[in-house]
Structure formats: C-alpha cells, structure tokens
Design a protein around this motif. Structure first.
Motif, PDB file in Angstrom:
ATOM      1  N   GLN A  81       0.835  -1.206   0.000  1.00  0.00           N
ATOM      2  CA  GLN A  81       0.000   0.000   0.000  1.00  0.00           C
ATOM      3  C   GLN A  81       0.868   1.254   0.000  1.00  0.00           C
ATOM      4  OE1 GLN A  81      -3.555   0.140   2.232  1.00  0.00           O
ATOM      5  NE2 GLN A  81      -3.437   2.344   2.564  1.00  0.00           N
ATOM      6  N   HIS A 134     -10.877  -4.826  -2.695  1.00  0.00           N
ATOM      7  CA  HIS A 134      -9.780  -3.910  -2.355  1.00  0.00           C
ATOM      8  C   HIS A 134      -8.652  -4.014  -3.381  1.00  0.00           C
ATOM      9  CE1 HIS A 134      -7.165  -1.339  -0.098  1.00  0.00           C
ATOM     10  NE2 HIS A 134      -6.268  -2.289   0.035  1.00  0.00           N
ATOM     11  N   ASP A 135      -8.337  -5.230  -3.804  1.00  0.00           N
ATOM     12  CA  ASP A 135      -7.295  -5.400  -4.824  1.00  0.00           C
ATOM     13  C   ASP A 135      -7.724  -4.755  -6.140  1.00  0.00           C
ATOM     14  OD1 ASP A 135      -5.713  -6.762  -3.029  1.00  0.00           O
ATOM     15  OD2 ASP A 135      -6.268  -8.753  -3.779  1.00  0.00           O
ATOM     16  N   ASP A 137      -9.834  -2.204  -6.383  1.00  0.00           N
ATOM     17  CA  ASP A 137      -9.751  -0.749  -6.160  1.00  0.00           C
ATOM     18  C   ASP A 137      -8.318  -0.253  -6.341  1.00  0.00           C
ATOM     19  OD1 ASP A 137     -12.452  -0.508  -5.651  1.00  0.00           O
ATOM     20  OD2 ASP A 137     -12.228  -0.380  -3.465  1.00  0.00           O
ATOM     21  N   ARG A 138      -7.365  -1.008  -5.834  1.00  0.00           N
ATOM     22  CA  ARG A 138      -5.954  -0.623  -5.980  1.00  0.00           C
ATOM     23  C   ARG A 138      -5.558  -0.617  -7.466  1.00  0.00           C
ATOM     24  NH1 ARG A 138      -2.242  -1.186  -2.009  1.00  0.00           N
ATOM     25  NH2 ARG A 138      -0.919  -2.455  -3.343  1.00  0.00           N
ATOM     26  N   ALA A 177      -9.102   2.024   0.658  1.00  0.00           N
ATOM     27  CA  ALA A 177     -10.512   1.720   0.913  1.00  0.00           C
ATOM     28  C   ALA A 177     -10.717   0.642   1.968  1.00  0.00           C
ATOM     29  CB  ALA A 177     -11.217   1.324  -0.390  1.00  0.00           C
ATOM     30  N   ARG A 178      -9.897  -0.395   1.959  1.00  0.00           N
ATOM     31  CA  ARG A 178     -10.075  -1.467   2.939  1.00  0.00           C
ATOM     32  C   ARG A 178      -9.873  -0.947   4.357  1.00  0.00           C
ATOM     33  NH1 ARG A 178      -7.155  -6.715   1.872  1.00  0.00           N
ATOM     34  NH2 ARG A 178      -9.078  -7.238   0.856  1.00  0.00           N
ATOM     35  N   ASP A 181     -12.907   0.734   5.389  1.00  0.00           N
ATOM     36  CA  ASP A 181     -13.975  -0.241   5.629  1.00  0.00           C
ATOM     37  C   ASP A 181     -13.812  -0.916   6.984  1.00  0.00           C
ATOM     38  OD1 ASP A 181     -15.000   0.363   3.163  1.00  0.00           O
ATOM     39  OD2 ASP A 181     -14.211  -1.431   2.175  1.00  0.00           O
TER      40      ASP A 181
END
Length: 183
Positions: A81, A134-135, A137-138, A177-178, A181
């Motif tokens: 990240q 999440h992956d 989104d990345r 984002a994760r 969340d």
C-alpha cells in the motif's frame, strides 16, 4: 560529480527524442547532441538497439529513484500500500516527459525494451492476484494514475493544482478503501 560520458550520451538521446521525436534519434543525432564523435558513442553503444535498451534502463532507474524519494525509504521496507501510495503521488504530481512516453511506446513491440518498464511496475504496482474488491480498487487507482500520466503527456491542457490535488486525494482514498472499511 561530473556525469560519465555514457550518462551524457543517454541524456542527450533523451533530449533529441523530447525535442524531435523518437524517429529523429539516431546514433549520429545522439552523438552530436552529446558533443561526442559517433565513434565515441559507439564505444558505449554499438547499435541503435543497444542505445534504446540503455535509455529504457536509464529512464526506469530515474523513475525508481523518484519513487524511492517519494516513498521516503527503500522499497523493501514498505508495504504494498505504501508503495502504491508513492506511485499515486508521483503519478499525479510528478513531472511528465514526452520522451518517457515515446520510449514506453517504442518498447511495446520489443520484449527486451519492455522488460525494464515491466520490472518497475511489478515492483511498485503489481497486478492483483485476486478479485478481492480492495485489490481491484488498488488496480483502478493505478490505472487511473497511468491514464492521468498519459493524458498529461499528450495534452496541451494543464490541470489546475486544485484539480490535481482532488485527484490525488480521491485516488489515495481508493487505495486505502479497505482500511476505511475496517475502521
């Protein structure tokens, strides 16, 4: 420290490409721009293909140095990240070079020329191995940054600093984002 003749030639070849386009880059034009003889250039690069590969490595080394500076520590000490966040920050706010774009495009048809760029991306923004949201989104953040970089390299219309900052902030939210969340 004075740059080596090899580095001077690589920088000169990049300037030729930035100014005149990649088709204007020849051993002769690079030698002339660097202020060396063609024989002096050929001591380092016997063919245009050798010069092109060295330029790809030179450019990706420069990108790597900028990414490490943006990260603030060696990549090996960073989480995926943190690495992607540095990639986003540099992609939104970093300098854009038409020569970088020309050399990236030139590398598309030649695996040896693409390898330095592929290696850089694999280290800093590897593709996901899952369909975890999440992956994905990345990956979307990375693709948006790459698209923004391409747009900035090909457009004569500059983005305002507030717009760049808003893009930066939104992309970092997507990368994180994760964490949001989970909170």
């Amino acid at each position: 420290m004075r740059p080596s003749q090899r580095t001077r030639i690589l920088d000169a070849a990049i300037r030729v490409t930035e100014r005149d386009g990649i088709t204007a880059l020849t051993l002769e034009s690079a030698a002339e721009e660097a202020g060396v003889t063609k024989g002096g250039l050929m001591y380092h690069f016997r063919t245009r293909d050798e010069l092109l590969l060295a330029i790809q490595r030179h450019l990706t080394d420069a990108w790597e140095a900028q990414l490490v500076a943006e990260l603030g520590k060696p990549l090996a000490q960073a989480s995926p990240q943190e690495a992607l966040e540095a990639y986003v920050r540099l992609g939104v706010h970093g300098a854009v070079s038409k020569a970088d774009l020309a050399f990236m495009v030139e590398s598309v048809a030649t695996p040896a020329l693409a390898e330095p760029w592929d290696d850089l991306i694999a280290r800093w923004a590897p593709p996901p191995t899952s369909t975890d949201p999440h992956d994905i989104d990345r990956l979307l953040a990375q693709l948006a940054v790459d698209g923004l970089w391409l747009w900035r390299a090909t457009s004569m219309i500059p983005l305002s600093e507030p717009v760049k900052q808003a893009l930066h902030d939104r992309l970092l939210k997507l990368v994180a984002a994760r964490d949001a969340d989970a909170g």
